[in-house]
Design an enzyme around this catalytic site. Structure first.
Site, PDB file in Angstrom:
ATOM      1  N   ASN A 116     -30.426  -6.368  22.649  1.00  0.00           N
ATOM      2  CA  ASN A 116     -29.386  -5.990  23.590  1.00  0.00           C
ATOM      3  C   ASN A 116     -29.917  -5.806  25.001  1.00  0.00           C
ATOM      4  O   ASN A 116     -29.211  -6.005  25.978  1.00  0.00           O
ATOM      5  CB  ASN A 116     -28.710  -4.694  23.131  1.00  0.00           C
ATOM      6  CG  ASN A 116     -27.815  -4.087  24.198  1.00  0.00           C
ATOM      7  OD1 ASN A 116     -26.779  -4.654  24.527  1.00  0.00           O
ATOM      8  ND2 ASN A 116     -28.216  -2.955  24.757  1.00  0.00           N
ATOM      9  N   GLN A 167     -20.331  -2.094  26.498  1.00  0.00           N
ATOM     10  CA  GLN A 167     -20.949  -3.395  26.244  1.00  0.00           C
ATOM     11  C   GLN A 167     -21.455  -4.116  27.494  1.00  0.00           C
ATOM     12  O   GLN A 167     -22.107  -5.158  27.365  1.00  0.00           O
ATOM     13  CB  GLN A 167     -19.959  -4.281  25.479  1.00  0.00           C
ATOM     14  CG  GLN A 167     -19.641  -3.693  24.093  1.00  0.00           C
ATOM     15  CD  GLN A 167     -18.646  -4.496  23.289  1.00  0.00           C
ATOM     16  OE1 GLN A 167     -17.879  -5.276  23.838  1.00  0.00           O
ATOM     17  NE2 GLN A 167     -18.663  -4.301  21.985  1.00  0.00           N
ATOM     18  N   ASP A 176     -29.610  -4.377  30.682  1.00  0.00           N
ATOM     19  CA  ASP A 176     -28.650  -4.856  29.692  1.00  0.00           C
ATOM     20  C   ASP A 176     -28.486  -6.370  29.785  1.00  0.00           C
ATOM     21  O   ASP A 176     -27.955  -6.896  30.764  1.00  0.00           O
ATOM     22  CB  ASP A 176     -27.293  -4.165  29.906  1.00  0.00           C
ATOM     23  CG  ASP A 176     -26.377  -4.326  28.720  1.00  0.00           C
ATOM     24  OD1 ASP A 176     -26.643  -3.679  27.691  1.00  0.00           O
ATOM     25  OD2 ASP A 176     -25.409  -5.109  28.817  1.00  0.00           O
ATOM     26  N   ASP A 206     -30.506  -4.015  16.469  1.00  0.00           N
ATOM     27  CA  ASP A 206     -30.506  -2.735  17.164  1.00  0.00           C
ATOM     28  C   ASP A 206     -29.410  -2.725  18.233  1.00  0.00           C
ATOM     29  O   ASP A 206     -29.191  -3.719  18.931  1.00  0.00           O
ATOM     30  CB  ASP A 206     -31.870  -2.514  17.817  1.00  0.00           C
ATOM     31  CG  ASP A 206     -31.954  -1.218  18.591  1.00  0.00           C
ATOM     32  OD1 ASP A 206     -31.912  -0.155  17.958  1.00  0.00           O
ATOM     33  OD2 ASP A 206     -32.047  -1.288  19.833  1.00  0.00           O
ATOM     34  N   HIS A 210     -23.489  -2.269  21.448  1.00  0.00           N
ATOM     35  CA  HIS A 210     -23.528  -2.482  22.891  1.00  0.00           C
ATOM     36  C   HIS A 210     -23.455  -3.960  23.266  1.00  0.00           C
ATOM     37  O   HIS A 210     -23.608  -4.312  24.433  1.00  0.00           O
ATOM     38  CB  HIS A 210     -24.777  -1.826  23.470  1.00  0.00           C
ATOM     39  CG  HIS A 210     -24.774  -0.338  23.293  1.00  0.00           C
ATOM     40  ND1 HIS A 210     -24.102   0.506  24.144  1.00  0.00           N
ATOM     41  CD2 HIS A 210     -25.311   0.451  22.336  1.00  0.00           C
ATOM     42  CE1 HIS A 210     -24.238   1.750  23.736  1.00  0.00           C
ATOM     43  NE2 HIS A 210     -24.969   1.749  22.627  1.00  0.00           N
ATOM     44  N   GLU A 232     -26.447  -2.406  13.687  1.00  0.00           N
ATOM     45  CA  GLU A 232     -26.339  -0.972  13.943  1.00  0.00           C
ATOM     46  C   GLU A 232     -25.081  -0.721  14.775  1.00  0.00           C
ATOM     47  O   GLU A 232     -25.050  -0.997  15.974  1.00  0.00           O
ATOM     48  CB  GLU A 232     -27.566  -0.460  14.700  1.00  0.00           C
ATOM     49  CG  GLU A 232     -27.515   1.043  14.953  1.00  0.00           C
ATOM     50  CD  GLU A 232     -28.444   1.511  16.063  1.00  0.00           C
ATOM     51  OE1 GLU A 232     -28.769   2.709  16.069  1.00  0.00           O
ATOM     52  OE2 GLU A 232     -28.805   0.692  16.933  1.00  0.00           O
TER      53      GLU A 232
END
Length: 475
Positions: A116, A167, A176, A206, A210, A232
């Site tokens: 992510n 997100q 990000d 992981d 997001h 997750e």
């Protein structure tokens, strides 16, 4: 990963060693996994060979393998600076050797994929020597490969009820990635394919929450082979992002089960364990746990700091016919940021500490070894349904088809109960409890439980369990 035929044949024979004159052992399917948090690759390899494979563990969940920022804190592993397989846990060569050793032992390997984001600091040098700046990772990503969040003043997520923030904004300054970009998706897929080429069987995604579910699905769709995917995605009441959104990409972790166990065990309501599936994703899509590396630190679940309740919750987790259980193995800490014992930038090889009510910081606890008998039990009962459930005081139990029985006592006092069971008549040994070094014991030497005419009398230890299965009977 294809399990060696010799191993599949050996497991039922090993667990049936107490019953040479009894009925033939049933086939087993190892299902239970173990998260070896922050274990270095050399130690994982040895554990697979010596402990996990021989005791019916189906897979091991690793900590991240990629190069990360420098520092002793455990969370530095979750701040990538490159996709080189060089980290405080070991080298690429050691990683490959570990995957091979686990495969030879019949244990699948699930890598922790941090895809992510990249690092959350302004710049520096990674543990393998890679120089980087925030949003600039030479040969990998540049500024255009990251989201620019204008939804909050800080650029960080401030409102988890806003899906776009969750997100597209940053999680505590972690750069990000724009996982909606095809070049980013291709780069991530190439990294995961590299791990697969070394024999990795699947990935924990992981911080999947997001990334949009479509982004995760698109990345998974680019991967070679058919790796196991476990995302997750923490369920939050009223939040727009839920675990069900990610099922097209694979399975998810059922965080709510861990939170519910943290309520029903201290609350004396262990009979509600069979209801934990209510409101959750289908069983085949759920990976369940009592604690993990995050929840043991934020206090949302039980942990080894609550040893009695933790033991009861683990028995319930494995005993119910819901999800794929994942056991946890970590180290003692008083500072929630503290990493494991390290020397010269490398995590030291694991030496399991002797059991203690007050372990020293950094002691490897090896909690999974205390319940490997239940992992064997789960491999025998498979997906057989819960049946013949009973409840007496703070004790509860049930059959799993005609293959196994489990009983759990959530009381500080031992209990004696007489129960009905569908197990065939015979004398059974207790499968619950430790079976791996240094706590090896002859479970049949301690006396058996006699099942006669569909009934059995069980001596339940305080805050403990008894588990019987058809592959472990007294001779």
């Amino acid at each position: 990963m294809r399990r060696p035929l010799a191993l599949l044949l050996a497991l039922p024979l090993a667990v049936a060693a107490c019953s040479p004159a009894g009925p033939p052992a049933v086939d087993t399917t190892p299902t239970v996994g173990v998260q070896l948090f922050q274990w270095p690759w050399r130690s994982v390899a040895k554990e697979c060979t010596d402990v996990l494979g021989p005791h019916g563990v189906g897979f091991v969940l690793l900590s991240p393998a990629q190069e990360h920022i420098e520092g002793d804190q455990w969370w530095t592993s979750y701040q990538p600076v490159s996709y080189q397989l060089e980290s405080k846990l070991g080298t690429r060569e050691e990683f490959a050797q570990m995957v091979e050793a686990c495969g030879d032992a019949g244990v699948d390997v699930i890598a922790d994929a941090v895809i992510n984001h990249m690092a959350g600091i302004d710049g520096g040098v990674g543990v393998a020597g890679t120089e980087f700046e925030h949003y600039e990772y030479p040969g990998l990503y540049g500024r255009d490969d990251f989201h620019t969040c204008s939804l909050t003043v800080s650029g960080d997520i401030e409102n988890y009820l806003d899906q776009q923030q969750v997100q597209e904004c940053e999680l505590v300054n972690l750069a990000d990635l724009d996982t909606g970009s095809d070049p980013v998706r291709d780069t991530i897929a190439a990294y995961l394919d590299d791990l697969t080429s070394l024999g990795v069987d699947g990935f924990r995604i992981d911080a999947a929450k997001h990334m949009s579910a479509g982004d995760v699905e698109a990345i998974v769709g680019r991967l070679q082979g058919d790796p196991r995917i476990i995302s997750e995605v923490i369920r939050g009441s009223g939040e727009p992002i839920q675990p069900e959104d990610y099922l097209d990409a694979g399975a998810v972790f059922a965080f709510q089960v861990a939170k519910d166990l943290a309520g029903i065990v201290p609350g004396g309501s262990v009979h509600r364990a069979v209801e934990l599936r209510d409101g959750e994703v289908p069983s085949d899509d759920a990976y369940t746990f009592v604690t993990n590396h995050d929840t043991e630190r934020n206090g949302q679940t039980l942990s080894s700091k609550d040893p009695d309740e933790f033991r009861v919750a683990t028995a319930l987790l494995i005993g119910i016919d819901y999800g794929t259980p994942v056991l946890y193995s970590g180290y003692a800490f008083s500072d929630r940021d503290a990493g494991p014992p390290s020397s010269e930038g490398r995590v030291e090889d694991v030496e399991c500490a002797e059991p203690s009510e007050d372990p020293a910081d950094g002691a490897w606890l090896c909690q999974h070894r205390d319940v490997l008998g239940l992992a064997e039990w789960a491999a025998v009962v498979g997906d057989a349904p819960v049946a013949n459930m009973w409840r007496e005081g703070y004790a509860v139990g049930w059959d799993r088809g005609e293959l196994g029985l489990i009983a759990v006592n959530d009381s500080s006092r031992p209990a004696t109960v007489r129960v009905s069971t569908g197990l065939p008549d015979g004398e059974y040994c207790d499968a619950a409890g430790p079976v791996a070094p240094p706590t090896t014991r002859d479970r049949c030497a301690e006396g058996g439980v006699v099942v006669e005419d569909g009934a059995a009398e069980l001596q339940l230890p305080a805050m403990g369990a008894v588990a019987l299965h058809v592959n472990l009977r007294a001779g």
